[in-house]
Motif scaffolding. Structure first.
Motif, PDB file in Angstrom:
ATOM      1  N   THR A 247      -0.491  67.841   4.286  1.00 17.18           N
ATOM      2  CA  THR A 247       0.447  68.704   3.761  1.00 17.18           C
ATOM      3  C   THR A 247       1.375  69.234   4.905  1.00 17.18           C
ATOM      4  OG1 THR A 247      -1.003  70.584   4.023  1.00 17.18           O
ATOM      5  CG2 THR A 247      -1.019  69.549   1.954  1.00 17.18           C
ATOM      6  N   GLY A 249       2.545  67.233   7.230  1.00 16.62           N
ATOM      7  CA  GLY A 249       3.539  66.113   7.322  1.00 16.62           C
ATOM      8  C   GLY A 249       2.966  65.199   8.443  1.00 16.62           C
ATOM      9  N   PRO A 269       0.558  64.710  -0.001  1.00 14.71           N
ATOM     10  CA  PRO A 269       1.292  65.723   0.706  1.00 14.71           C
ATOM     11  C   PRO A 269       1.819  66.997  -0.312  1.00 14.71           C
ATOM     12  CG  PRO A 269       1.930  63.585   1.284  1.00 14.71           C
ATOM     13  CD  PRO A 269       1.046  63.597   0.030  1.00 14.71           C
TER      14      PRO A 269
END
Length: 477
Positions: A247, A249, A269
């Motif tokens: 999450t 990235g 994500p």
């Protein structure tokens, strides 16, 4: 040893007391005070007797997971089988349960024993028997094993079999990549965070992903028999570091395996941790893009799978909880995908058994074809959203049958304000309501509890159904 020279265990009973051995939902598991060498040898003897009765004189594999005690127990099993005339293949390292099950089918073996306690804490161990078809053993087999437990009865030494160490992982990974049609650069540009949870997927799932071209970010891929102090279960609450990596990235996709790598957890994500019901749905949708076939799911698994199947002109078979029943139904129906709400899935043509390594590759292939966040949004738009949860009600094992019988005699006409449409009694009682929601009450196969599940379109409705289910069960306990 006690004063009479007989083996005793630390719990105060005889170490060779067969009554301590019980094959539950997926083999025998126990804490190490009960899971002793003597009892493990009794299981090995029972398997040897079973194979003899079935006319299966062939080679047997004995696999083991990453627990500190597993290799030693595997060697005890190997010795017992050899002393009964069977040749034994012993993996050169700890390995996933599905790798051992696939080896049985690939080498046409008589069967396998796998030493593993799966996602249980490190103070546990366990053993499961895998028949020649690579699928989980059905109760007709495990009941026979329980009934014939006895101390080893070796043949004359001249008739003993041999033990050979083999590479299980290499051929297995080769097969998985070929089965999914993944080549060196098919996952190029995809970054996958992989959490082995210190289990037997380390050096296997990550290796397979890298061979398909993915860049792999490794988490908990070191060898730690204590699993870092947490049970190796890929549930959301145990995967916070993996969720953060994705999450934040750092990766396009996150995957995790349990201790013996037959189950999977997935992170996307935007979605974060992907509920296993939604994972089942999206993987089935992905497979249906290139193949046809129905699905098999347990009674506690989402109806969203059924909606996807209907949209493709396919059907769904519902079974009792336990992958052995899923595997049996896959054989009967030729289903493309079978699964359960705990993150265990099997795919037609590979293995009628759970395989978390295969599913990690499949999830990555699905992500490369269409980002999972987008696929989930599309599926929800087309078929609606679902929410599911469960609660447990304490119930002694000797009360479970009475609770189920009592519920059957007093099933209500309405639950949480909705009329009862129909009832499925394949495993406890699944009460299907007129508003499209459902409530399931069933006895746990592993704990002294009754399980209450509910599914609906929003969390508030799920909570109301669970409250109603608890109110149905508690007076009967």
């Amino acid at each position: 040893m006690d004063d009479d020279g007989e083996a005793t265990d630390t719990a105060g009973g005889r170490e060779d007391d067969a009554s301590a051995i019980s094959f539950g939902t997926d083999g025998w598991r126990a804490t190490l005070d009960e899971f002793t060498d003597a009892r493990v040898r009794m299981v090995g003897q029972a398997v040897a007797d079973h194979l003899d009765a079935e006319g299966e004189p062939g080679t047997v594999a004995v696999g083991y997971d990453a627990r500190a005690t597993s290799r030693g127990f595997a060697e005890e099993l190997a010795r017992t089988l050899c002393a009964n005339g069977h040749d034994v293949l012993l993996p050169e390292r700890d390995c996933p349960t599905p790798a051992v099950a696939w080896t049985v089918t690939d080498r046409d073996l008589a069967g396998a024993l796998m030493v593993t306690a799966s996602h249980n804490p490190p103070e546990y161990n366990g053993v499961k028997f895998v028949p020649a078809d690579g699928a989980p053993a059905l109760p007709t087999v495990t009941d026979r094993l329980e009934a014939t437990l006895r101390a080893p009865d070796p043949l004359p030494e001249a008739e003993w079999g041999t033990v050979a160490e083999i590479d299980v992982v290499g051929p297995y990974v080769d097969h998985l990549l070929a089965f999914l049609g993944l080549e060196n650069d098919d996952l190029a540009g995809l970054t996958v965070a992989y959490d082995a949870m210190h289990g037997s997927g380390r050096g296997v799932t990550d290796r397979a992903l890298e061979r398909a071209g993915a860049e792999v970010v490794e988490l908990r891929t070191d060898d730690d028999p204590t699993f870092g102090g947490t049970p190796p279960e890929p549930a959301a609450e145990r995967l916070s570091a993996l969720v953060s990596r994705v999450t934040d990235g750092d990766a396009d996709l996150g995957v995790a395996n349990d201790g013996d790598a037959d189950r999977i957890g997935v992170v996307a994500p935007a979605e974060g941790y992907v509920d296993a019901n939604m994972l089942f749905t999206l993987l089935y949708d992905h497979l249906l893009g290139s193949r046809s076939g129905g699905a098999v799911r347990t009674v506690s698994t989402t109806f969203l799978v059924d909606r996807v199947a209907e949209a493709h002109g396919e059907s769904v078979t519902e079974t009792a909880v336990g992958f052995k029943w899923v595997a049996e139904a896959m054989a009967e129906t030729g289903a493309l995908l079978g699964g359960e709400e705990s993150g265990g899935f099997g795919v037609r043509g590979h293995l009628r058994n759970k395989d978390g390594v295969l599913l990690a590759l499949l999830a990555a292939r699905a992500e490369a074809a269409e980002p999972l966040d987008g696929r989930l949004a599309r599926l929800r738009e087309a078929h609606g959203d679902i929410h599911q949860d469960r609660v447990s009600v304490d119930c002694p094992d000797d009360r479970k049958a009475a609770v189920v019988a009592g519920l059957g005699e007093a099933l209500p006409d309405r639950v949480a304000g909705a009329a009862v449409d129909r009832v499925n009694d394949v495993d406890g009682f699944k009460i299907l309501l007129g508003d499209g929601t459902w409530l399931l009450v069933r006895p746990s196969g592993t704990e002294p509890k009754m399980r209450v599940y509910a599914e609906a379109g929003d969390p508030g409705r799920v909570a109301a159904l669970l409250t109603a289910g608890r109110e149905l069960v508690e007076p009967l306990v």
